[in-house]
Design a protein around this motif. Structure first.
Motif, PDB file in Angstrom:
ATOM      1  N   ARG A  60       4.774  25.044  -6.038  1.00  0.00           N
ATOM      2  CA  ARG A  60       3.659  25.056  -5.098  1.00  0.00           C
ATOM      3  C   ARG A  60       2.723  23.875  -5.332  1.00  0.00           C
ATOM      4  N   GLN A  61       2.465  23.576  -6.599  1.00  0.00           N
ATOM      5  CA  GLN A  61       1.595  22.451  -6.925  1.00  0.00           C
ATOM      6  C   GLN A  61       2.195  21.124  -6.470  1.00  0.00           C
ATOM      7  N   VAL A  62       3.506  20.984  -6.665  1.00  0.00           N
ATOM      8  CA  VAL A  62       4.188  19.753  -6.254  1.00  0.00           C
ATOM      9  C   VAL A  62       4.174  19.612  -4.731  1.00  0.00           C
ATOM     10  N   GLU A  63       4.370  20.708  -4.024  1.00  0.00           N
ATOM     11  CA  GLU A  63       4.311  20.655  -2.562  1.00  0.00           C
ATOM     12  C   GLU A  63       2.932  20.225  -2.078  1.00  0.00           C
ATOM     13  N   GLN A  64       1.890  20.649  -2.762  1.00  0.00           N
ATOM     14  CA  GLN A  64       0.540  20.229  -2.395  1.00  0.00           C
ATOM     15  C   GLN A  64       0.379  18.720  -2.548  1.00  0.00           C
ATOM     16  N   VAL A  65       0.933  18.181  -3.634  1.00  0.00           N
ATOM     17  CA  VAL A  65       0.879  16.726  -3.843  1.00  0.00           C
ATOM     18  C   VAL A  65       1.599  16.009  -2.705  1.00  0.00           C
ATOM     19  N   LEU A  66       2.763  16.511  -2.325  1.00  0.00           N
ATOM     20  CA  LEU A  66       3.545  15.865  -1.278  1.00  0.00           C
ATOM     21  C   LEU A  66       2.892  16.006   0.096  1.00  0.00           C
ATOM     22  N   GLU A  67       2.203  17.109   0.327  1.00  0.00           N
ATOM     23  CA  GLU A  67       1.468  17.268   1.586  1.00  0.00           C
ATOM     24  C   GLU A  67       0.308  16.288   1.665  1.00  0.00           C
ATOM     25  N   GLU A  68      -0.350  16.080   0.538  1.00  0.00           N
ATOM     26  CA  GLU A  68      -1.435  15.093   0.504  1.00  0.00           C
ATOM     27  C   GLU A  68      -0.871  13.687   0.714  1.00  0.00           C
ATOM     28  N   LEU A  69       0.283  13.408   0.103  1.00  0.00           N
ATOM     29  CA  LEU A  69       0.945  12.118   0.308  1.00  0.00           C
ATOM     30  C   LEU A  69       1.219  11.912   1.792  1.00  0.00           C
ATOM     31  N   ARG A  93      10.691  13.918   9.106  1.00  0.00           N
ATOM     32  CA  ARG A  93      11.919  13.827   8.298  1.00  0.00           C
ATOM     33  C   ARG A  93      11.640  13.236   6.920  1.00  0.00           C
ATOM     34  N   VAL A  94      10.754  12.242   6.878  1.00  0.00           N
ATOM     35  CA  VAL A  94      10.375  11.670   5.579  1.00  0.00           C
ATOM     36  C   VAL A  94       9.752  12.752   4.705  1.00  0.00           C
ATOM     37  N   ASP A  95       8.821  13.514   5.276  1.00  0.00           N
ATOM     38  CA  ASP A  95       8.131  14.566   4.515  1.00  0.00           C
ATOM     39  C   ASP A  95       9.113  15.637   4.048  1.00  0.00           C
ATOM     40  N   ARG A  96       9.982  16.059   4.945  1.00  0.00           N
ATOM     41  CA  ARG A  96      10.952  17.100   4.589  1.00  0.00           C
ATOM     42  C   ARG A  96      11.893  16.613   3.491  1.00  0.00           C
ATOM     43  N   ASP A 147       0.829  -1.206   0.000  1.00  0.00           N
ATOM     44  CA  ASP A 147       0.000   0.000   0.000  1.00  0.00           C
ATOM     45  C   ASP A 147       0.867   1.262   0.000  1.00  0.00           C
ATOM     46  N   LEU A 148       1.963   1.204   0.742  1.00  0.00           N
ATOM     47  CA  LEU A 148       2.872   2.359   0.785  1.00  0.00           C
ATOM     48  C   LEU A 148       3.453   2.635  -0.599  1.00  0.00           C
ATOM     49  N   LEU A 149       3.888   1.595  -1.279  1.00  0.00           N
ATOM     50  CA  LEU A 149       4.426   1.762  -2.631  1.00  0.00           C
ATOM     51  C   LEU A 149       3.368   2.347  -3.555  1.00  0.00           C
ATOM     52  N   LEU A 195      -0.340  13.102   4.423  1.00  0.00           N
ATOM     53  CA  LEU A 195      -1.571  12.804   5.160  1.00  0.00           C
ATOM     54  C   LEU A 195      -2.026  11.360   4.942  1.00  0.00           C
ATOM     55  N   ILE A 196      -1.986  10.929   3.685  1.00  0.00           N
ATOM     56  CA  ILE A 196      -2.404   9.556   3.360  1.00  0.00           C
ATOM     57  C   ILE A 196      -1.455   8.556   4.019  1.00  0.00           C
TER      58      ILE A 196
END
Length: 352
Positions: A67-76, A135-138, A32-34, A78-79
């Motif tokens: 900015r758009q890419v950061e939004q994708v990563l922020e959603e990642l 750290r993963v997110d950053r 699921d993580l992959l 949360l999930i």
């Protein structure tokens, strides 16, 4: 009070089933993580393509794209956090469920207690689970953002330089043409996917290690906590997984009779499990009447156990030739075993 034999057998059977189920949970969680990382990589690629109608990401589109890419990563993020939380609960439930015959009144609360313990656990490096996820997110934002920015800026600079050659009627050098291609949207998409998922030390690799380690920890804490609620439990035995790849520090933990309770058996609060991230080892309960006189007489320190091993095992456990030299010279202490050589070498500079 002695635990009835029928209950002991039920505990052991349930533990084996939980270990098997834990392996399946690990496999499903990492799958699921992959999937969510691959989806994030695809979403980023779509945004890169959308920002480049002519196939090239221009410098004036860079900030909007970032900015758009950061939004994708922020959603990642949360999930990912929701996925981990769900799997922590499942892992803890497996460990707690082993005890449904012995202490049925505690099983429901053990799961929540184990999950809280995982969240609050502070490792030797001082980090808690929330710190590791941060750290993963950053790391994801840094490597993906840097890849996009570097490619776009290089492509822009090369395009500017290429114009000078064109104005002079000269051919654009091959090296300059290659740099211009760095801003190609398809190339940037492949690069960001590699950085997020495939590069050594990628955010996905780090997240995978956190998932495996913490889900297993939730399982183990629920199991350990419950074990010592039975009056006649002497300790828990550190066991190597059949999938244990090669000797390492886990072999010492599983084979040294540190407390005179038998090989790899540790009293409450003394177990070294889990010995390292990504561990595949597990534990089983040992009752007081299962500890033999031979076990009690065979108590040995970790240093004594290491001295009895061949050089190859000493090296695999200590992971340092210098530490092996210190061991063989009689200088290494027990509290040095887990520490990197760079942290302890000053203690031996005059003797090795």
């Amino acid at each position: 009070m002695s635990t009835p034999q029928a209950i002991r057998e039920a505990i052991r059977k349930a533990n084996q089933q939980a270990i098997k189920a834990g392996k399946q949970l690990d496999k499903a969680a990492l799958s699921d993580l992959l999937r969510i990382y691959e989806q994030a990589a695809n979403d980023i690629a779509l945004r890169i393509q959308a920002s480049a109608p002519d196939g090239v990401v221009r410098l004036n589109n860079l900030r909007t794209l970032q900015r758009q890419v950061e939004q994708v990563l922020e959603e990642l993020s949360l999930i990912q956090n929701d996925l981990l939380e769900n799997n922590l609960a499942q892992g803890a439930a497996l460990g707690a469920g082993v005890w449904k015959e012995a202490i049925p009144e505690r099983v429901n609360t053990l799961t929540d207690e184990a999950v809280r313990a995982v969240r609050n656990f502070q490792a030797a490096d001082g980090l808690q689970l929330s710190d590791r996820l941060w750290r993963v997110d950053r790391h994801a934002k840094e490597v993906v953002g840097r890849a996009i920015e570097s490619a776009v800026i290089q492509g822009h600079s090369a395009s500017q330089a290429a114009q000078d050659f064109t104005l002079r009627g000269e051919a654009i050098p091959a090296e300059l043409q290659r740099k211009m291609e760095q801003a190609n949207a398809s190339k940037i998409s492949r690069l960001t996917t590699a950085e997020l998922l495939k590069a050594d030390g990628s955010p996905y690799d780090y997240a995978k290690r956190v998932f495996r380690t913490e889900i297993n920890r939730a399982h183990g804490i629920a199991y350990q906590t419950s074990a010592f609620e039975l009056d006649d439990v002497a300790g828990t035995r550190f066991l190597l997984s059949p999938s244990h790849p090669e000797p390492d520090i886990c072999d010492m933990h599983a084979r040294a009779n540190r407390y005179g309770l038998g090989k790899g058996v540790y009293p409450k609060g003394k177990s070294p499990w889990p010995a390292h991230p990504n561990t595949l080892s597990y534990e089983e309960v040992v009752f007081e009447d299962e500890v033999s006189d031979e076990d009690r007489a065979g108590k040995q320190s970790k240093i004594d156990w290491l001295h009895d091993q061949p050089y190859s095992t000493q090296y695999q456990v200590l992971a340092s030739r210098k530490k092996v030299e210190a061991l063989q010279a009689g200088l290494l202490k027990e509290n040095d075993i887990d520490r990197p050589w760079k942290e302890i070498k000053h203690k031996f500079e005059d003797d090795l």
